[in-house]
Design an enzyme around this catalytic site. Sequence first.
Site, PDB file in Angstrom:
ATOM      1  N   LYS A  91      10.491 -13.126   4.298  1.00 58.73           N
ATOM      2  CA  LYS A  91      10.167 -14.346   3.393  1.00 58.73           C
ATOM      3  C   LYS A  91      10.424 -14.409   1.767  1.00 58.73           C
ATOM      4  CE  LYS A  91       5.332 -13.282   2.517  1.00 58.73           C
ATOM      5  NZ  LYS A  91       3.931 -13.623   2.718  1.00 58.73           N
ATOM      6  N   ARG A 126      -6.488   5.717   7.997  1.00 57.69           N
ATOM      7  CA  ARG A 126      -5.291   6.210   8.324  1.00 57.69           C
ATOM      8  C   ARG A 126      -5.016   7.604   7.501  1.00 57.69           C
ATOM      9  NH1 ARG A 126      -0.329   5.689   5.358  1.00 57.69           N
ATOM     10  NH2 ARG A 126      -1.323   4.397   3.907  1.00 57.69           N
ATOM     11  N   HIS A 186      -6.338   3.162  -1.645  1.00 54.60           N
ATOM     12  CA  HIS A 186      -5.719   4.273  -2.508  1.00 54.60           C
ATOM     13  C   HIS A 186      -6.520   4.686  -3.560  1.00 54.60           C
ATOM     14  CE1 HIS A 186      -2.863   7.215  -3.508  1.00 54.60           C
ATOM     15  NE2 HIS A 186      -2.127   6.859  -2.643  1.00 54.60           N
ATOM     16  N   ALA A 239       6.965   2.527  -0.766  1.00 55.44           N
ATOM     17  CA  ALA A 239       6.325   3.854  -0.222  1.00 55.44           C
ATOM     18  C   ALA A 239       6.851   5.199  -1.158  1.00 55.44           C
ATOM     19  CB  ALA A 239       6.539   4.093   1.175  1.00 55.44           C
ATOM     20  N   GLY A 283      10.841  -5.007   6.812  1.00 48.07           N
ATOM     21  CA  GLY A 283      10.330  -3.684   6.254  1.00 48.07           C
ATOM     22  C   GLY A 283      10.880  -2.568   7.337  1.00 48.07           C
ATOM     23  N   SER A 318       1.621   5.981   8.053  1.00 48.30           N
ATOM     24  CA  SER A 318       2.148   4.678   8.320  1.00 48.30           C
ATOM     25  C   SER A 318       3.608   4.568   8.660  1.00 48.30           C
ATOM     26  CB  SER A 318       1.611   3.888   7.165  1.00 48.30           C
ATOM     27  OG  SER A 318       2.279   2.812   7.212  1.00 48.30           O
ATOM     28  N   LEU A 319       4.300   5.089   7.933  1.00 48.57           N
ATOM     29  CA  LEU A 319       6.007   5.119   8.101  1.00 48.57           C
ATOM     30  C   LEU A 319       6.040   5.794   9.305  1.00 48.57           C
ATOM     31  CD1 LEU A 319       7.097   5.998   4.483  1.00 48.57           C
ATOM     32  CD2 LEU A 319       7.069   3.564   5.713  1.00 48.57           C
ATOM     33  N   GLY A 331       5.074   8.641  -1.300  1.00 51.26           N
ATOM     34  CA  GLY A 331       4.656   9.763  -0.756  1.00 51.26           C
ATOM     35  C   GLY A 331       5.523  10.437   0.329  1.00 51.26           C
ATOM     36  N   ASP A 390       0.048 -12.495   6.732  1.00 53.49           N
ATOM     37  CA  ASP A 390       0.655 -13.359   7.462  1.00 53.49           C
ATOM     38  C   ASP A 390       0.816 -13.299   9.082  1.00 53.49           C
ATOM     39  OD1 ASP A 390       0.981 -14.516   5.173  1.00 53.49           O
ATOM     40  OD2 ASP A 390       3.271 -14.956   5.131  1.00 53.49           O
ATOM     41  N   ARG A 415      -8.528  10.186   2.239  1.00 49.26           N
ATOM     42  CA  ARG A 415      -8.721   8.975   1.386  1.00 49.26           C
ATOM     43  C   ARG A 415     -10.023   8.294   1.189  1.00 49.26           C
ATOM     44  NH1 ARG A 415      -2.940   6.144   1.887  1.00 49.26           N
ATOM     45  NH2 ARG A 415      -2.126   8.083   0.965  1.00 49.26           N
ATOM     46  N   GLU A 467      -0.520  15.823   1.361  1.00 45.16           N
ATOM     47  CA  GLU A 467      -1.166  14.755   0.879  1.00 45.16           C
ATOM     48  C   GLU A 467      -2.607  14.946   1.653  1.00 45.16           C
ATOM     49  OE1 GLU A 467       0.719  10.947   1.335  1.00 45.16           O
ATOM     50  OE2 GLU A 467       2.573  11.741   0.953  1.00 45.16           O
ATOM     51  N   GLU A 483       2.433  -2.218  10.040  1.00 45.39           N
ATOM     52  CA  GLU A 483       1.211  -2.404   9.521  1.00 45.39           C
ATOM     53  C   GLU A 483       0.384  -3.785   9.949  1.00 45.39           C
ATOM     54  OE1 GLU A 483       1.124  -1.711   5.303  1.00 45.39           O
ATOM     55  OE2 GLU A 483      -0.861  -2.341   5.021  1.00 45.39           O
ATOM     56  N   HIS A 500      -4.842  -0.792  -0.364  1.00 46.50           N
ATOM     57  CA  HIS A 500      -3.881  -0.195  -0.010  1.00 46.50           C
ATOM     58  C   HIS A 500      -3.108  -0.630   1.438  1.00 46.50           C
ATOM     59  CE1 HIS A 500      -0.282   2.684  -0.581  1.00 46.50           C
ATOM     60  NE2 HIS A 500      -0.996   3.722   0.388  1.00 46.50           N
TER      61      HIS A 500
HETATM   62  P1  FAD Z   1       6.545  -4.097   5.457  1.00 46.03           P
HETATM   63  O1  FAD Z   1       7.304  -3.094   5.148  1.00 46.03           O
HETATM   64  O2  FAD Z   1       5.336  -4.617   4.284  1.00 46.03           O
HETATM   65  O3  FAD Z   1       7.419  -5.561   5.823  1.00 46.03           O
HETATM   66  C1  FAD Z   1       6.803  -6.475   5.984  1.00 46.03           C
HETATM   67  C2  FAD Z   1       8.060  -7.614   6.086  1.00 46.03           C
HETATM   68  O4  FAD Z   1       7.530  -8.920   6.621  1.00 46.03           O
HETATM   69  C3  FAD Z   1       8.619  -8.021   4.620  1.00 46.03           C
HETATM   70  O5  FAD Z   1      10.048  -7.927   4.743  1.00 46.03           O
HETATM   71  C4  FAD Z   1       8.089  -9.119   4.302  1.00 46.03           C
HETATM   72  O6  FAD Z   1       8.647 -10.118   3.194  1.00 46.03           O
HETATM   73  C5  FAD Z   1       7.991  -9.988   5.800  1.00 46.03           C
HETATM   74  N1  FAD Z   1       7.101 -11.244   5.902  1.00 46.03           N
HETATM   75  C6  FAD Z   1       5.616 -10.967   5.668  1.00 46.03           C
HETATM   76  N2  FAD Z   1       5.138 -12.229   6.219  1.00 46.03           N
HETATM   77  C7  FAD Z   1       6.155 -12.994   6.676  1.00 46.03           C
HETATM   78  C8  FAD Z   1       6.411 -14.246   6.884  1.00 46.03           C
HETATM   79  N3  FAD Z   1       5.337 -15.160   7.111  1.00 46.03           N
HETATM   80  N4  FAD Z   1       7.571 -14.740   7.295  1.00 46.03           N
HETATM   81  C9  FAD Z   1       8.646 -14.053   7.082  1.00 46.03           C
HETATM   82  N5  FAD Z   1       8.785 -12.746   6.581  1.00 46.03           N
HETATM   83  C10 FAD Z   1       7.210 -12.163   6.316  1.00 46.03           C
HETATM   84  N6  FAD Z   1       3.045   4.797   4.015  1.00 46.03           N
HETATM   85  C11 FAD Z   1       3.391   5.961   4.584  1.00 46.03           C
HETATM   86  O7  FAD Z   1       3.466   6.287   5.573  1.00 46.03           O
HETATM   87  N7  FAD Z   1       3.731   6.842   3.423  1.00 46.03           N
HETATM   88  C12 FAD Z   1       3.940   6.534   1.998  1.00 46.03           C
HETATM   89  O8  FAD Z   1       4.153   7.341   1.192  1.00 46.03           O
HETATM   90  C13 FAD Z   1       3.354   5.247   1.808  1.00 46.03           C
HETATM   91  N8  FAD Z   1       3.435   4.838   0.302  1.00 46.03           N
HETATM   92  C14 FAD Z   1       3.030   3.740   0.029  1.00 46.03           C
HETATM   93  C15 FAD Z   1       3.016   3.182  -1.073  1.00 46.03           C
HETATM   94  C16 FAD Z   1       2.959   1.553  -1.376  1.00 46.03           C
HETATM   95  C17 FAD Z   1       2.841   1.250  -2.928  1.00 46.03           C
HETATM   96  C18 FAD Z   1       2.562   1.023  -0.562  1.00 46.03           C
HETATM   97  C19 FAD Z   1       2.145  -0.735  -0.730  1.00 46.03           C
HETATM   98  C20 FAD Z   1       2.495   1.363   0.731  1.00 46.03           C
HETATM   99  C21 FAD Z   1       2.610   2.730   0.989  1.00 46.03           C
HETATM  100  N9  FAD Z   1       2.668   2.949   2.574  1.00 46.03           N
HETATM  101  C22 FAD Z   1       2.935   4.350   2.767  1.00 46.03           C
HETATM  102  C23 FAD Z   1       2.179   2.099   3.550  1.00 46.03           C
HETATM  103  C24 FAD Z   1       3.595   1.724   4.103  1.00 46.03           C
HETATM  104  O9  FAD Z   1       4.586   1.479   3.209  1.00 46.03           O
HETATM  105  C25 FAD Z   1       3.518   0.527   4.937  1.00 46.03           C
HETATM  106  O10 FAD Z   1       2.423   0.427   5.748  1.00 46.03           O
HETATM  107  C26 FAD Z   1       4.671   0.182   5.833  1.00 46.03           C
HETATM  108  O11 FAD Z   1       5.711   0.486   5.100  1.00 46.03           O
HETATM  109  C27 FAD Z   1       4.561  -1.064   6.427  1.00 46.03           C
HETATM  110  O12 FAD Z   1       5.841  -1.053   7.249  1.00 46.03           O
HETATM  111  P2  FAD Z   1       6.049  -2.793   7.746  1.00 46.03           P
HETATM  112  O13 FAD Z   1       7.460  -2.662   8.247  1.00 46.03           O
HETATM  113  O14 FAD Z   1       5.112  -2.868   8.775  1.00 46.03           O
HETATM  114  O15 FAD Z   1       5.948  -4.054   6.595  1.00 46.03           O
HETATM  115  C1  SIN Z   2       0.828   7.849  -1.483  1.00 45.64           C
HETATM  116  O1  SIN Z   2       2.239   8.328  -1.636  1.00 45.64           O
HETATM  117  O2  SIN Z   2       0.043   8.232  -1.854  1.00 45.64           O
HETATM  118  C2  SIN Z   2       0.822   7.030  -0.380  1.00 45.64           C
HETATM  119  C3  SIN Z   2       0.941   7.578   1.049  1.00 45.64           C
HETATM  120  C4  SIN Z   2       0.541   6.607   2.078  1.00 45.64           C
HETATM  121  O3  SIN Z   2      -0.141   5.406   1.812  1.00 45.64           O
HETATM  122  O4  SIN Z   2       0.656   7.166   3.066  1.00 45.64           O
END
Ligand code: FAD
Ligand code: SIN
Length: 532
Positions: A35, A376, A234, A46, A14, A381-382, A48, A213, A280, A114, A365, A341
């Site tokens: 995975k 949060r 959410h 994501a 991610g 988060s991003l 917003g 995980d 939220r 937001e 995350e 969420h």
């Molecule tokens: P992720 O993007 O979840 O990436 C995790 C990665 O780890 C994935 O590739 C997964 O496959 C891999 N993985 C997991 N376990 C294993 C394992 N055991 N072995 C190998 N690989 C594994 N945040 C904002 O700031 N703004 C937004 O607008 C927003 N909108 C959102 C909307 C939705 C629908 C969701 C679900 C979340 C949203 N969030 C938003 C939250 C934000 O998207 C996430 O918190 C952020 O993207 C997390 O990034 P990350 O790189 O930590 O994890």
């Molecule tokens: C959303 O677009 O409402 C999600 C934003 C976030 O989780 O930060």
Amino acid sequence: MMKDWYDFLVIGSGIAGLSYSLIVAEKGPVAIITKKQESESNTNYAQGGIASVMSPVDSFEDHLNDTLSAGAGLCHQDVAEKIIKSGPSAIDRLIEIGVNFTRMEADQFSLGREGGHSHKRVLHAADLTGREIERALLAACHAHPNITIFANRIAVDLISHRYQGEITCGGAFIFNPRNRRKHQIKSAITMIAAGGAGQLYRHTTNPRIATGDGIAMAYRAGAKVANLEFMQFHPTTLSLVGKKTFLISEAVRGEGGVLCHSDGTQFMEKYHAMKDLAPRDVVARAIDTELKRSGKDSVYLDLRKMPADKIKTRFPNIYIHCLEAGIDITGDLVPVVPAAHYICGGVMTDVCGRSNVKRLYVCGESACTGMHGANRLASNSLLEAVVTAEFAAGRSIEEFEASNPPPLPSIEFPHSGDGNLPRERVIMSYNRRELKRLMWDCVGIVRSKYRLEEAVDRIELIRQSVQRYYESHSLSYTGIELRNMASLAGLIIKAAMIRTESRGLHFIVDYPDTDDVNWKKETILERKENRL
Ligand code: FAD
Ligand code: SIN
């Protein structure tokens, strides 16, 4: 081909894992393990956007105050401040990598608003911000000669050992579910960027990969975890019987959408001065209260005061998705309910992603840097993920260059139940369903001591059943995930039991007040019996 050694091993593709990889790859070979398909992540969904101070009428001070106020007294102010001040340069970097944020004019970004934000400060790519960021980062990683992405490989456990009295990470055990091969990847530095844990709940915005995980693996290896009781719900996901949960971005309320009942009566003014744009936790709890009072299945979002053209250009993905589900958001009320969420807690780290385990970094995350506290702020988060990935890359490179990793003792793959191919899979699907239901019913938006106590007993039964199956059957993708889910669910329940007050996302009817005297602190859990 997968090698046995990489200078940097990254678990997760991610925003956190990919951003980190692009920087450390300047110093040596990087393996990214992910995975499922490489884009499958919370990032990819994501909507917003990403919060950053970009407008002359905004300020770092205001962004910080909004973050601290949402965080309900538990944010680490120094951490939040560093991250917020690094926002604009992180945005520049994303743009350099190729992310196309929506603009009003060539030199002016379209900024959304937001819940909990005092200004418009959310950069977005229409309502598919995550997909755009993921696309650009993946393209850049593919173009880098030092980065190899291994999709459809799941990390099982960390390779950890004690060296000169300190728990040290030397890589990870990996499983390929397609050919059932097991690998050990050894590395000088390991980064967990494995995302969140929404899948622990029956209703969630998170995709299937979000099973916690990273947090569970790090905890097993001896890492401290913090603030797990703060699971964010959410407020607004599309609620239609038989349809998959779908997020309706908070940005919709930022553009004028309001919450109401089926007869159009609005209710948020009863709960907070910021009404529909309250933080939220307040909005999700308000909806929960309204649903319990009315006995209905959902509340509604009313966008009818917004011009239809604006809805279609600003929220094209939400518009089309709802239309396909039979709801025209330009004219119909949209039925919504809250869903799990974002996990505000995670592996305890500093702002550079360093955990208490040597050579183990955690970002995004899966980490708990202290930025979010007890709740949060939307779109932080991003921001946190991309900024801390950059800080972590800097620290990792320093550590990598300062000393060679200690010699690893020979360590066997930590799973031996290869005799029995998974036969009784029904036990696993049953346990997964039960766990998700238990967390939703007993560890949800509003908690009680009685339900948490019930949850302690029930999760232990599930955990034992999962562990028995895991140990006596050959390794499987489902078994690996469920073991992590059961372990993390147990930790969340434990943290929720320990915090005898209500704060931010943790609301417990038996202790409805915030207790700053005893509880203005983190809930830290650490594994007692250490397998090392
Ligand atoms: P992720 O993007 O979840 O990436 C995790 C990665 O780890 C994935 O590739 C997964 O496959 C891999 N993985 C997991 N376990 C294993 C394992 N055991 N072995 C190998 N690989 C594994 N945040 C904002 O700031 N703004 C937004 O607008 C927003 N909108 C959102 C909307 C939705 C629908 C969701 C679900 C979340 C949203 N969030 C938003 C939250 C934000 O998207 C996430 O918190 C952020 O993207 C997390 O990034 P990350 O790189 O930590 O994890
Ligand atoms: C959303 O677009 O409402 C999600 C934003 C976030 O989780 O930060």
